[in-house]
Design an enzyme around this catalytic site. Structure first.
Site, mmCIF file in Angstrom:
data_model
loop_
_atom_site.group_PDB
_atom_site.id
_atom_site.type_symbol
_atom_site.label_atom_id
_atom_site.label_comp_id
_atom_site.label_asym_id
_atom_site.label_seq_id
_atom_site.Cartn_x
_atom_site.Cartn_y
_atom_site.Cartn_z
ATOM 1 N N GLY A 55 -4.602 -29.922 -19.449
ATOM 2 C CA GLY A 55 -4.085 -29.280 -18.248
ATOM 3 C C GLY A 55 -4.973 -28.119 -17.808
ATOM 4 N N THR A 56 -5.476 -27.392 -18.768
ATOM 5 C CA THR A 56 -6.351 -26.253 -18.458
ATOM 6 C C THR A 56 -7.593 -26.730 -17.701
ATOM 7 O OG1 THR A 56 -5.595 -25.084 -20.430
ATOM 8 C CG2 THR A 56 -7.692 -24.362 -19.499
ATOM 9 N N ASN A 96 6.159 -22.124 -16.803
ATOM 10 C CA ASN A 96 6.209 -22.443 -18.230
ATOM 11 C C ASN A 96 7.017 -21.454 -19.053
ATOM 12 O OD1 ASN A 96 3.625 -21.210 -17.245
ATOM 13 N ND2 ASN A 96 3.467 -20.654 -19.395
ATOM 14 N N GLN A 139 4.488 -28.455 -16.410
ATOM 15 C CA GLN A 139 5.832 -28.299 -16.994
ATOM 16 C C GLN A 139 6.889 -29.075 -16.202
ATOM 17 O OE1 GLN A 139 6.657 -26.888 -19.833
ATOM 18 N NE2 GLN A 139 4.740 -25.865 -20.328
ATOM 19 N N HIS A 150 0.442 -33.647 -23.592
ATOM 20 C CA HIS A 150 1.204 -33.172 -24.760
ATOM 21 C C HIS A 150 2.503 -32.472 -24.370
ATOM 22 C CE1 HIS A 150 0.205 -28.732 -25.115
ATOM 23 N NE2 HIS A 150 -0.753 -29.082 -24.301
ATOM 24 N N THR A 207 -17.414 -38.977 -21.996
ATOM 25 C CA THR A 207 -16.878 -40.247 -22.492
ATOM 26 C C THR A 207 -15.355 -40.183 -22.539
ATOM 27 O OG1 THR A 207 -18.873 -40.577 -23.786
ATOM 28 C CG2 THR A 207 -16.943 -41.845 -24.462
ATOM 29 N N CYS A 239 -0.436 -18.295 -27.059
ATOM 30 C CA CYS A 239 -1.844 -18.051 -26.759
ATOM 31 C C CYS A 239 -2.644 -18.280 -28.024
ATOM 32 C CB CYS A 239 -2.076 -16.676 -26.165
ATOM 33 S SG CYS A 239 -2.155 -15.369 -27.360
HETATM 34 N N1 PLP Z 1 -0.247 -25.093 -17.098
HETATM 35 C C1 PLP Z 1 0.974 -24.878 -17.595
HETATM 36 C C2 PLP Z 1 2.092 -24.554 -16.663
HETATM 37 C C3 PLP Z 1 1.184 -24.953 -18.974
HETATM 38 O O1 PLP Z 1 2.406 -24.719 -19.469
HETATM 39 C C4 PLP Z 1 0.100 -25.265 -19.811
HETATM 40 C C5 PLP Z 1 0.269 -25.289 -21.288
HETATM 41 O O2 PLP Z 1 0.905 -24.429 -21.861
HETATM 42 C C6 PLP Z 1 -1.151 -25.505 -19.242
HETATM 43 C C7 PLP Z 1 -1.292 -25.410 -17.875
HETATM 44 C C8 PLP Z 1 -2.338 -25.849 -20.077
HETATM 45 O O3 PLP Z 1 -2.282 -27.186 -20.518
HETATM 46 P P1 PLP Z 1 -3.145 -27.648 -21.784
HETATM 47 O O4 PLP Z 1 -2.446 -27.131 -22.993
HETATM 48 O O5 PLP Z 1 -3.144 -29.150 -21.714
HETATM 49 O O6 PLP Z 1 -4.503 -27.108 -21.605
#
Ligand code: PLP
Length: 380
Positions: free
Chosen positions: A78-79, A146, A176, A198, A234, A322
Site C-alpha cells: 500500500g505504501t 486507519n 482500510q 495484508h 519481477t 510504526c
Molecule cells: N494506508 C493505510 C490507510 C494503511 O492503514 C496502511 C497500513 O497500515 C498503509 C497505507 C500502508 O500499507 P502497507 O503496509 O501495505 O505498506
C-alpha cells in the site's frame, strides 16, 4: 484466533495493523513457491503459465473493484501505491492532515498543502475548497482512516474536486476500506485507488494501484517495464494470486461479516463504557467502519496499558504501527482536535474475519482490569 500457530492463545484485536491470512489465500500461493516458480516475463510456456495466473488475478481484482483489468497495477504494498501516486504527478498535491504517513509524508516532502479535518476526522470541505487552485495536480483523500475508522464521503469530495479543480487527479487510499465497503461504489468517483493485500487476509508485500485509463503517472520504479511500464520489477506471482483470492472472499463475505462484527464491536465498546469510568468513544459509530473501536481512557497512558494488555495476551494498539514499534503521538487525534491529555490514553482495537465473541468478552475484562490497575498505581 481461528487459524495460525497462535490459535487459542492470543486475543487479537489489531486487524487494522494486519489480518491473519485467509487459508484459501495461503493455499493458492504455495504452488508459486515450488512447481510454478517461473518468471512471468519470460517467453516460454512455463513463463506463460505464471503470466496466465496473473492475468486471471487481474481480471478478478478488476471486477471486485469495478475497474477494467488494464487499470489494475500490482505493486509491492500500500505504501508503494500511495508513494507512486504522490510522486508521479507534477504540480501541487493536496491531502487532509489525517492521511496515513504513506501519503502525508510524500505530500509534505513535495511541499504540498495539508488541509484540516473536523472532530470526527472528515476532511474540512471549506478548507479543501480554498486549496483547490488551478495549479493543483492531485488531491488524495483516504476512504477509511486507519486509526479511528472514519469513513469519508468520497463521492462528495469528488464532486467538489471535479467542480473546483477539474484538472486535478483524485486518489483515494482505500487500504482500510476493502473489508467494509464495496469498492465498486468508490472507484467511479476517483482516478486512482490504493489497496494492500495484508489488510484483507492476503499476504504482506503486495498491493494494488488502480490507474484510470488515460491517466499518466511518472512511474516510481523503472526497469524491466512490467505492468505496462507502470511498475517495473519481477512480479510477486504467488502474492498476486493470493491477493485476488483474499479479495474475492472478502468481497463475498463483506455484508454478512460487517453485520456480525458491528455487533461484536458494539459489545466491546459498550462493555468498556459501562465498566470503565472516564472512558470515551473517539468517533461516533455511525461515522465509521464496523470493525473499528477507538477509545480514550482518562488518567492513564496508552503505553502502560498496551504493556499490561500484551502481558495478558491481548493485542491492540494506540496509534498506527510504526517500524520502530515505538509509541508516537497520534497526528490523527491531534488533527481532530483531541487534547494531548486525552490522546495519551488512546486505545485502538480493530476486529476482523477471525474475531469471535469470546475475544471481545475477554478483551473487555482485560482492558477494564488493566485500566483500573493503572489508575490505582498512579493514585498510590
Ligand atoms: N494506508 C493505510 C490507510 C494503511 O492503514 C496502511 C497500513 O497500515 C498503509 C497505507 C500502508 O500499507 P502497507 O503496509 O501495505 O505498506
Amino acid at each position: 484466533m481461528a487459524n495460525g500457530s497462535l490459535t487459542g492463545v492470543l486475543t487479537y484485536l489489531d486487524h487494522a495493523a494486519t489480518t491473519p491470512m485467509r487459508p484459501a489465500a495461503v493455499e493458492a500461493m504455495l504452488p508459486f513457491f515450488s512447481e510454478r516458480f517461473a518468471n512471468p516475463s519470460g517467453s516460454h510456456r512455463f513463463a506463460r503459465d505464471a503470466r496466465k495466473a496473473i492475468d486471471e488475478a487481474r481480471d478478478q481484482v478488476a471486477e471486485i473493484i469495478g475497474v477494467e483489468p488494464g487499470e489494475v497495477v500490482f505493486t509491492g504494498c500500500g505504501t508503494e501505491s500511495d508513494n507512486s501516486v504522490v510522486g508521479g504527478v507534477e504540480g501541487v498535491v493536496v491531502c487532509p492532515a489525517v492521511e496515513h504517513h504513506a501519503v502525508l509524508h510524500p505530500v509534505e516532502h513535495q511541499g504540498g498543502v495539508v488541509v484540516g479535518v473536523d472532530a470526527a476526522g472528515h476532511v474540512d470541505l471549506d478548507q479543501l475548497a480554498v486549496a483547490l487552485t488551478p495549479d493543483v495536480a492531485l488531491v488524495s483523500v483516504m476512504t477509511v482512516n486507519n486509526e479511528v475508522g472514519t469513513i469519508t464521503d468520497i463521492a462528495g469530495v469528488s464532486r467538489l474536486v471535479r467542480s473546483l479543480a477539474p484538472q486535478a487527479l483524485l486518489h483515494t487510499d482505500a487500504v482500510q476500506a476493502a473489508c467494509w465497503l464495496d469498492l465498486r461504489g468508490i472507484a467511479p468517483h476517483v482516478d486512482l485507488m490504493s489497496l494492500s493485500a495484508h489488510k484483507f487476509g492476503g499476504p504482506k508485500g503486495v498491493g494494488v494501484l488502480t490507474i484510470r485509463d488515460g491517466v499518466s503517472l511518472a512511474p516510481l520504479m523503472l526497469g524491466g517495464g512490467q505492468e505496462r511500464e507502470r511498475r517495473s520489477g519481477t512480479h510477486n506471482v504467488g502474492g498476486i494470486v493470493a491477493l485476488a483470492v483474499a479479495l474475492a472472499e472478502t468481497d463475498a463475505e463483506r455484508d454478512e461479516s460487517s453485520v456480525r462484527l458491528a455487533g461484536l464491536r458494539d459489545r466491546l465498546v459498550d462493555g468498556l463504557l459501562s465498566r470503565v469510568d472516564g472512558a470515551v468513544e473517539t468517533v461516533p459509530r455511525d461515522r465509521k467502519v464496523a470493525g473499528s473501536a477507538h477509545m480514550c481512557f482518562e488518567g492513564i497512558e496508552s503505553e502502560s496499558l498496551l504493556f499490561l494488555l500484551d502481558e495478558a495476551e491481548v493485542c491492540a494498539s494506540a496509534a498506527s504501527a510504526c517500524a520502530s514499534g515505538a509509541m508516537e503521538p497520534s497526528h490523527v487525534l491531534a488533527a481532530m482536535g483531541v487534547s494531548a491529555d486525552r490522546a495519551q490514553g488512546a486505545l485502538r482495537m480493530t476486529l476482523g474475519h477471525t474475531t469471535t465473541r469470546a475475544d471481545v468478552d475477554r478483551a473487555v475484562d482485560v482492558v477494564a482490569d488493566s485500566v483500573t490497575q493503572l489508575r490505582r498505581l498512579s493514585f498510590a
